[in-house]
Scaffold this motif. Structure first.
Motif, PDB file in Angstrom:
ATOM      1  N   VAL A 177      18.712  -7.126  -6.643  1.00  0.00           N
ATOM      2  CA  VAL A 177      18.671  -8.762  -6.391  1.00  0.00           C
ATOM      3  C   VAL A 177      17.581  -9.080  -5.352  1.00  0.00           C
ATOM      4  O   VAL A 177      16.680  -9.681  -5.858  1.00  0.00           O
ATOM      5  N   GLU A 178      17.695  -8.704  -4.428  1.00  0.00           N
ATOM      6  CA  GLU A 178      17.059  -9.211  -3.275  1.00  0.00           C
ATOM      7  C   GLU A 178      15.404  -8.706  -3.344  1.00  0.00           C
ATOM      8  O   GLU A 178      14.550  -9.420  -3.500  1.00  0.00           O
ATOM      9  N   PRO A 179      15.339  -7.361  -3.844  1.00  0.00           N
ATOM     10  CA  PRO A 179      13.939  -6.842  -4.158  1.00  0.00           C
ATOM     11  C   PRO A 179      13.421  -7.718  -5.395  1.00  0.00           C
ATOM     12  O   PRO A 179      12.014  -7.864  -5.204  1.00  0.00           O
ATOM     13  N   ALA A 180      14.334  -7.916  -6.329  1.00  0.00           N
ATOM     14  CA  ALA A 180      13.803  -8.658  -7.660  1.00  0.00           C
ATOM     15  C   ALA A 180      13.082  -9.808  -7.272  1.00  0.00           C
ATOM     16  O   ALA A 180      12.177 -10.366  -7.643  1.00  0.00           O
ATOM     17  N   LEU A 181      13.906 -10.915  -6.317  1.00  0.00           N
ATOM     18  CA  LEU A 181      13.401 -11.939  -5.976  1.00  0.00           C
ATOM     19  C   LEU A 181      12.223 -11.802  -5.211  1.00  0.00           C
ATOM     20  O   LEU A 181      11.363 -12.830  -4.876  1.00  0.00           O
ATOM     21  N   ASN A 182      12.266 -10.805  -4.202  1.00  0.00           N
ATOM     22  CA  ASN A 182      11.021 -10.847  -3.301  1.00  0.00           C
ATOM     23  C   ASN A 182       9.914 -10.492  -4.015  1.00  0.00           C
ATOM     24  O   ASN A 182       8.640 -11.000  -3.863  1.00  0.00           O
ATOM     25  N   LYS A 183      10.126  -9.751  -5.006  1.00  0.00           N
ATOM     26  CA  LYS A 183       8.758  -9.339  -5.891  1.00  0.00           C
ATOM     27  C   LYS A 183       8.346 -10.622  -6.538  1.00  0.00           C
ATOM     28  O   LYS A 183       7.243 -10.863  -6.681  1.00  0.00           O
TER      29      LYS A 183
END
Ligand SMILES: *[C@@H]1O[C@H](CO)[C@@H](O)[C@H](O)[C@H]1NC(C)=O
Ligand SMILES: *[C@@H]1O[C@H](CO)[C@@H](O)[C@H](O)[C@H]1NC(C)=O
Ligand SMILES: *[C@@H]1O[C@H](CO)[C@@H](O)[C@H](O)[C@H]1NC(C)=O
Ligand SMILES: *[C@@H]1O[C@H](CO)[C@@H](O)[C@H](O)[C@H]1NC(C)=O
Ligand SMILES: *[C@@H]1O[C@H](CO)[C@@H](O)[C@H](O)[C@H]1NC(C)=O
Ligand SMILES: *[C@@H]1O[C@H](CO)[C@@H](O)[C@H](O)[C@H]1NC(C)=O
Length: 499
Positions: A436-442
């Motif tokens: 979730v965190e990397p996806a949001l950051n992406k």
């Protein structure tokens, strides 16, 4: 020439094109510094284009004389002292003085009276000096939320007109140059305001009518930036007010969320201030929520190689969920767990001083997957998440990066007995944090394009967060060669459970 200026106004006013309630979701403040820059750009553009301009041929008859003036063109232009200033309460004032325009052309005439027929031809030079005008410009909003523009009074003056005539009888003709000069001067004085008014009332108004006041985002959403009221003018700046709401493109109904008031006292040093309300983001989040965009089924294939095994029920190498929830390992060995993530409440964004907070709430249904069979329900997790997000602006785009993520997670309706806190933390750490965190950051890294025109580039940009509002304070540079259409790069579709 005036058309160039009007295009600029289109850019300024149209940079954004409020809501059912009294507060706008988007507000643009253009300061006197911004107008000074716009004036400079308009004059630069004008100066580069006006020399060489051709003037339509004139054919006419005056008494017994028929004449033709052909091949007239502007051969010299000295830019005026010009300024555009705020003209409260409803518009701008544009003044220019000291323009010098030089013209060259050819003439021909025939005089016929009784049996006399005289004709001659030659060329001429005309220099118009001290050309000045003072024009009021009114700006409003039409019923479709587009800016409208009209002239409100015009006066003009001309210092002098010098005429030089070249032809066989130039000694004689030049005797009349004073008379001809005066005639041209009167004609220009009569016509000039009409020309300028036409440029504003027709050319500029037509251009403004073509401005887009809605734009789609990621095919699913529609950003509505219609003007909701007439612009406001103060001695230091003008402001335009826009709806600034994101709607679901295929069924556009307003989000039932309040629009917070916007701050007023932010200064007028920069050329442009854009005020973006939390409302814009929260309306996007509302539409995403009610239309089921914020859902995602997380499976092994979404995980990076280093964590591929964490959703195994049987741990072959390393740690997996089966170890943390032994009941799963014993009842459903050699399977994988799917996490059905779903936001249960509209994620809300709040701009606080210096940071943005996002609060999300949702559930994660854990299922054991069996090839070619229905999945087996294991347990449900209740998740709430607070994220603090750092924002930045580059190339007219707003970028976001998660600074902190805080979770609160609890289990309910378990089909596999009690779930330990360690198991819950494992799920958080190994699935949510690494997915979730990397996806949001992406997503944040892709950037959210600000609805500026392609020709307006931001420089010396500052981002300020005050309660409920994001303020972008910036100077601008006008780049003339790209098109003037409003550019909006589609966002990636968000298939994300923000829990
Ligand atoms: C997740 O899986 C369930 C069961 O197969 C399905 O009903 C649901 O539509 C899926 N959700 C998404 C976002 O794909
Ligand atoms: C997870 O399961 C797959 C295949 O069932 C296996 O290749 C992998 O090593 C397992 N990972 C862990 C961490 O147990
Ligand atoms: C899940 O969380 C929501 C919000 O905190 C709460 O209203 C609900 O009762 C919780 N459900 C369970 C089963 O704990
Ligand atoms: C976010 O901003 C804060 C304060 O400016 C800073 O300390 C922090 O490192 C930033 N975080 C990221 C992820 O850039
Ligand atoms: C976390 O969730 C539990 C159970 O739902 C609740 O009692 C607790 O107050 C929550 N803590 C925070 C910080 O939200
Ligand atoms: C998130 O922030 C809200 C408001 O500040 C607070 O009530 C809540 O307990 C926080 N939840 C978590 C999980 O930190």
């Amino acid at each position: 020439m005036v058309v160039d200026f009007s295009l600029l106004l289109v850019l300024i006013v149209g940079t954004f094109s409020q809501t059912l309630s009294t507060n706008p979701g988007l507000k643009a403040r253009i300061t006197q510094t911004g107008l000074d820059y716009a004036t400079k750009v308009a004059l630069d553009s004008l100066s580069s284009k006006v020399v060489g301009l051709r003037i339509p041929d004139q054919h006419g008859k005056s008494g017994d004389v028929s004449y033709d003036v052909t091949n007239s063109r502007i051969t010299g232009f000295q830019r005026p002292q010009s300024s555009i200033t705020m003209n409260p309460p409803s518009g701008l004032r544009w003044t220019a003085s000291g323009t010098v325009i030089a013209l060259k052309g050819d003439w021909h005439y025939t005089l016929k009276k009784w049996f006399i027929r005289i004709s001659d031809h030659g060329s001429f030079d005309v220099t118009v000096k001290g050309l000045s005008f003072d024009l009021g410009i009114k700006l409003g909003a039409d019923k479709d939320g587009r800016p409208d523009i009209s002239s409100s009074g015009c006066s003009c003056d001309i210092g002098s007109v010098d005429v030089k005539i070249h032809g066989k009888l130039d000694v004689i003709y030049n005797l009349f140059k004073g008379v001809i000069g005066k005639k041209i001067k009167d004609l220009l004085k009569d016509k000039m305001c009409d020309l300028i008014k036409d440029a504003i009332n027709k050319d500029a108004e037509n251009a403004l009518q073509k401005i887009k006041v809605k734009t789609t985002i990621a095919k699913l959403f529609m950003l509505d930036y219609r003007m909701t009221s007439s612009p406001k003018f103060t001695p230091q700046y003008m402001e335009t007010y826009h709806k600034g709401e994101v709607l679901w493109a295929s069924s556009m109904t307003d989000a039932p969320i309040p629009v917070p008031p916007m701050p007023d006292n932010v200064g007028s040093q920069k050329m442009l201030y854009l005020f973006v309300s939390d409302y814009l983001f929260n309306s996007l989040s509302y539409q995403s929520q009610i239309h089921g965009v914020l859902r995602y089924n997380l499976t092994t294939k979404d995980l990076p190689p280093s964590n591929k095994g964490v959703l195994n029920t049987t741990c072959l190498s390393g740690v997996c969920i089966g170890e943390l929830i032994p009941q799963i390992a014993s009842k459903y060995p050699n399977k994988q767990v799917e996490l059905r993530m779903m936001s249960t409440q509209t994620p809300m964004m709040t701009s606080l001083k210096n940071e943005v907070g996002v609060f999300c709430m949702g559930t994660i249904g854990m299922y054991a997957t069996v090839p070619n069979k229905p999945s087996i329900y294991l347990v449900n997790l209740n998740v709430s998440m607070n994220a603090t997000v750092n924002l930045s602006i580059m190339n007219e785009k707003l970028y976001a990066k998660i600074d902190q993520l805080i979770f609160n997670i609890s289990a309910f309706n378990s089909a596999v007995g009690p779930i330990s806190d360690r198991a819950l933390q494992f799920v958080t750490r190994n699935a949510i944090r690494i997915f979730v965190e990397p996806a949001l950051n992406k997503l944040g890294k892709n950037g959210f394009p600000l609805p500026t025109t392609g020709n307006v580039k931001f420089v010396n940009t500052e981002l300020n967060l005050v309660r409920d509002t994001l303020i972008i304070a910036t100077d601008v540079r006008y780049v003339s060669d790209t098109d003037t259409a409003l550019k909006f790069v589609p966002r990636k579709r968000v298939y994300l459970e923000k829990t």
